[in-house]
Design a protein around this motif. Structure first.
Motif, PDB file in Angstrom:
ATOM      1  N   VAL A   1       0.862  -1.173   0.000  1.00 14.18           N
ATOM      2  CA  VAL A   1       0.000   0.000   0.000  1.00 14.18           C
ATOM      3  C   VAL A   1       0.899   1.224   0.000  1.00 14.18           C
ATOM      4  O   VAL A   1       1.827   1.308   0.803  1.00 14.18           O
ATOM      5  N   GLU A   2       0.634   2.136  -0.904  1.00  7.53           N
ATOM      6  CA  GLU A   2       1.421   3.367  -0.949  1.00  7.53           C
ATOM      7  C   GLU A   2       0.638   4.492  -0.294  1.00  7.53           C
ATOM      8  O   GLU A   2      -0.583   4.550  -0.397  1.00  7.53           O
ATOM      9  N   GLY A   3       1.368   5.374   0.386  1.00  4.70           N
ATOM     10  CA  GLY A   3       0.732   6.497   1.050  1.00  4.70           C
ATOM     11  C   GLY A   3       1.761   7.545   1.421  1.00  4.70           C
ATOM     12  O   GLY A   3       2.892   7.539   0.922  1.00  4.70           O
ATOM     13  N   HIS A   4       1.375   8.423   2.317  1.00  2.00           N
ATOM     14  CA  HIS A   4       2.294   9.459   2.777  1.00  2.00           C
ATOM     15  C   HIS A   4       2.060   9.718   4.266  1.00  2.00           C
ATOM     16  O   HIS A   4       0.967   9.505   4.787  1.00  2.00           O
ATOM     17  N   VAL A   5       3.117  10.187   4.938  1.00  2.00           N
ATOM     18  CA  VAL A   5       3.057  10.456   6.364  1.00  2.00           C
ATOM     19  C   VAL A   5       2.220  11.712   6.589  1.00  2.00           C
ATOM     20  O   VAL A   5       2.455  12.745   5.971  1.00  2.00           O
ATOM     21  N   VAL A   6       1.247  11.597   7.482  1.00  2.00           N
ATOM     22  CA  VAL A   6       0.377  12.719   7.798  1.00  2.00           C
ATOM     23  C   VAL A   6       0.873  13.445   9.056  1.00  2.00           C
ATOM     24  O   VAL A   6       0.907  14.659   9.104  1.00  2.00           O
ATOM     25  N   SER A   7       1.268  12.662  10.074  1.00  2.00           N
ATOM     26  CA  SER A   7       1.762  13.274  11.308  1.00  2.00           C
ATOM     27  C   SER A   7       2.867  12.415  11.907  1.00  2.00           C
ATOM     28  O   SER A   7       2.980  11.224  11.627  1.00  2.00           O
ATOM     29  N   HIS A   8       3.683  13.057  12.747  1.00  2.00           N
ATOM     30  CA  HIS A   8       4.803  12.378  13.387  1.00  2.00           C
ATOM     31  C   HIS A   8       4.895  12.866  14.824  1.00  2.00           C
ATOM     32  O   HIS A   8       4.854  14.062  15.085  1.00  2.00           O
ATOM     33  N   GLU A   9       4.984  11.908  15.762  1.00  2.00           N
ATOM     34  CA  GLU A   9       5.129  12.244  17.178  1.00  2.00           C
ATOM     35  C   GLU A   9       6.321  11.506  17.750  1.00  2.00           C
ATOM     36  O   GLU A   9       6.558  10.346  17.415  1.00  2.00           O
ATOM     37  N   ARG A  10       7.035  12.161  18.621  1.00  2.00           N
ATOM     38  CA  ARG A  10       8.133  11.528  19.359  1.00  2.00           C
ATOM     39  C   ARG A  10       7.709  11.382  20.805  1.00  2.00           C
ATOM     40  O   ARG A  10       7.002  12.220  21.337  1.00  2.00           O
ATOM     41  N   GLY A  11       8.180  10.325  21.421  1.00  2.00           N
ATOM     42  CA  GLY A  11       7.861  10.127  22.832  1.00  2.00           C
ATOM     43  C   GLY A  11       8.897   9.268  23.508  1.00  2.00           C
ATOM     44  O   GLY A  11       9.624   8.516  22.863  1.00  2.00           O
ATOM     45  N   ALA A  12       8.968   9.383  24.814  1.00  2.00           N
ATOM     46  CA  ALA A  12       9.859   8.548  25.596  1.00  2.00           C
ATOM     47  C   ALA A  12       9.145   7.240  25.896  1.00  2.00           C
ATOM     48  O   ALA A  12       8.001   7.238  26.327  1.00  2.00           O
ATOM     49  N   LEU A  13       9.810   6.157  25.639  1.00  2.00           N
ATOM     50  CA  LEU A  13       9.238   4.842  25.878  1.00  2.00           C
ATOM     51  C   LEU A  13      10.325   3.960  26.456  1.00  2.00           C
ATOM     52  O   LEU A  13      11.148   3.422  25.709  1.00  2.00           O
TER      53      LEU A  13
ATOM     54  N   ARG B   1       8.594   1.054   4.018  1.00  2.00           N
ATOM     55  CA  ARG B   1       9.665   1.498   3.125  1.00  2.00           C
ATOM     56  C   ARG B   1       9.514   2.994   2.901  1.00  2.00           C
ATOM     57  O   ARG B   1       8.441   3.469   2.547  1.00  2.00           O
ATOM     58  N   ALA B   2      10.619   3.713   3.144  1.00  2.00           N
ATOM     59  CA  ALA B   2      10.628   5.164   2.944  1.00  2.00           C
ATOM     60  C   ALA B   2      11.971   5.531   2.335  1.00  2.00           C
ATOM     61  O   ALA B   2      13.012   5.304   2.943  1.00  2.00           O
ATOM     62  N   GLY B   3      11.932   6.071   1.126  1.00  2.00           N
ATOM     63  CA  GLY B   3      13.184   6.390   0.446  1.00  2.00           C
ATOM     64  C   GLY B   3      13.930   5.101   0.157  1.00  2.00           C
ATOM     65  O   GLY B   3      13.407   4.189  -0.454  1.00  2.00           O
TER      66      GLY B   3
ATOM     67  N   GLY C   1      13.254   3.530  18.074  1.00  2.00           N
ATOM     68  CA  GLY C   1      14.431   3.700  17.230  1.00  2.00           C
ATOM     69  C   GLY C   1      14.190   4.749  16.167  1.00  2.00           C
ATOM     70  O   GLY C   1      13.081   5.250  15.987  1.00  2.00           O
ATOM     71  N   PRO C   2      15.235   5.066  15.420  1.00  2.00           N
ATOM     72  CA  PRO C   2      15.151   6.172  14.464  1.00  2.00           C
ATOM     73  C   PRO C   2      14.512   5.813  13.122  1.00  2.00           C
ATOM     74  O   PRO C   2      14.374   6.674  12.259  1.00  2.00           O
ATOM     75  N   GLY C   3      14.099   4.577  12.911  1.00  2.00           N
ATOM     76  CA  GLY C   3      13.573   4.154  11.612  1.00  2.00           C
ATOM     77  C   GLY C   3      12.323   4.887  11.173  1.00  2.00           C
ATOM     78  O   GLY C   3      12.066   5.034   9.985  1.00  2.00           O
ATOM     79  N   LEU C   4      11.507   5.319  12.127  1.00  2.00           N
ATOM     80  CA  LEU C   4      10.264   6.007  11.788  1.00  2.00           C
ATOM     81  C   LEU C   4      10.368   7.521  11.965  1.00  2.00           C
ATOM     82  O   LEU C   4       9.350   8.201  12.049  1.00  2.00           O
ATOM     83  N   ASP C   5      11.564   8.040  12.023  1.00  2.00           N
ATOM     84  CA  ASP C   5      11.740   9.493  12.153  1.00  2.00           C
ATOM     85  C   ASP C   5      11.554  10.115  10.770  1.00  2.00           C
ATOM     86  O   ASP C   5      12.514  10.483  10.091  1.00  2.00           O
ATOM     87  N   LEU C   6      10.295  10.205  10.355  1.00  2.00           N
ATOM     88  CA  LEU C   6       9.955  10.672   9.012  1.00  2.00           C
ATOM     89  C   LEU C   6       9.141  11.962   9.098  1.00  2.00           C
ATOM     90  O   LEU C   6       8.247  12.078   9.936  1.00  2.00           O
ATOM     91  N   PRO C   7       9.410  12.902   8.218  1.00  2.00           N
ATOM     92  CA  PRO C   7       8.660  14.158   8.248  1.00  2.00           C
ATOM     93  C   PRO C   7       7.282  13.991   7.611  1.00  2.00           C
ATOM     94  O   PRO C   7       7.092  13.133   6.743  1.00  2.00           O
TER      95      PRO C   7
ATOM     96  N   ILE D   1       3.966   7.434  13.711  1.00  2.00           N
ATOM     97  CA  ILE D   1       3.561   8.149  12.510  1.00  2.00           C
ATOM     98  C   ILE D   1       2.167   7.688  12.113  1.00  2.00           C
ATOM     99  O   ILE D   1       1.760   6.575  12.429  1.00  2.00           O
ATOM    100  N   GLU D   2       1.469   8.557  11.450  1.00  2.00           N
ATOM    101  CA  GLU D   2       0.179   8.216  10.879  1.00  2.00           C
ATOM    102  C   GLU D   2       0.304   8.338   9.373  1.00  2.00           C
ATOM    103  O   GLU D   2       0.864   9.307   8.867  1.00  2.00           O
ATOM    104  N   VAL D   3      -0.195   7.323   8.673  1.00  2.00           N
ATOM    105  CA  VAL D   3      -0.058   7.245   7.223  1.00  2.00           C
ATOM    106  C   VAL D   3      -1.443   7.176   6.590  1.00  2.00           C
ATOM    107  O   VAL D   3      -2.273   6.361   6.987  1.00  2.00           O
ATOM    108  N   ASP D   4      -1.676   8.056   5.634  1.00  2.00           N
ATOM    109  CA  ASP D   4      -2.887   7.987   4.804  1.00  2.00           C
ATOM    110  C   ASP D   4      -2.496   7.348   3.482  1.00  2.00           C
ATOM    111  O   ASP D   4      -1.463   7.672   2.912  1.00  2.00           O
ATOM    112  N   THR D   5      -3.344   6.429   3.006  1.00  2.00           N
ATOM    113  CA  THR D   5      -3.050   5.735   1.756  1.00  2.00           C
ATOM    114  C   THR D   5      -3.974   6.231   0.655  1.00  2.00           C
ATOM    115  O   THR D   5      -4.985   6.887   0.913  1.00  2.00           O
TER     116      THR D   5
END
Length: 170
Positions: free
Chosen positions: A40-52, A107-109, A81-87, A65-69
């Motif tokens: 499924v292809e889409g784009h990142v709508v929002s990104h949040e960081r948090g301590a876990l 998959r991103a980039g 981890g840094p894998g989902l640090d997407l704008p 992250i939230e993704v709309d398709t």
């Protein structure tokens, strides 16, 4: 003695049912982990960081992250981890499992983030449950609660039916 034998027989049956359920559930987790997936292809709508805090590491940072398709579906993904640090606005491709609609890969980039659950815990639980089940049956045979032939038939029937029950769900 007859009442004690019936109580013990019932206890062995209930423990066997519970341990067999653990084995089937963990086999289902492993089967779902490697189930076929669709893209499924889409784009990142929002990104949040948090301590876990994970495994005693207080500095671990989670990314959600939230993704709309294109099909109109909305996915929310969280990982450490840094894998989902997407704008926001970043195009992504999701590999979604056909078994339970969970996201297996993102998959991103040029990078790929594996979001599937691990295999160590389910495999250890399967091994522990089978060892416990063997010990329960061995004790039941030694105490003459079950005849040995019935025990082997129950084990053979369980071994044949457990994979069928797991893969019928997938």
């Amino acid at each position: 003695m007859t009442v004690l034998r019936r109580v013990f027989f019932t206890a062995v049956a209930l423990v066997s049912l519970f341990l067999g359920g653990v084995v089937c559930l963990m086999c289902q987790v492993l089967a779902g982990r490697d189930a076929p997936a669709f893209r499924v292809e889409g784009h990142v709508v929002s990104h949040e960081r948090g301590a876990l805090p994970v495994g005693g590491d207080e500095d671990a940072e989670s990314h959600t992250i939230e993704v709309d398709t294109a099909s109109g579906r909305h996915y929310r993904v969280t990982a450490v981890g840094p894998g989902l640090d997407l704008p926001p606005g970043q195009p992504v491709t999701l590999d979604v499992s056909t078994a339970d609609d969970s996201i297996a890969y993102l998959r991103a980039g040029g990078s790929v983030v594996d979001l599937r659950p691990g295999v160590v815990r389910p495999v250890l639980l399967i091994a522990a449950a089978l060892l416990a089940l063997g010990a329960v049956y061995f004790g039941a045979v030694r105490l003459n609660v079950y005849p040995p032939v019935a025990t082997w038939l129950a084990l053979a029937l369980g071994a044949l039916l457990a994979p069928v029950a797991v893969f019928v769900r997938v």
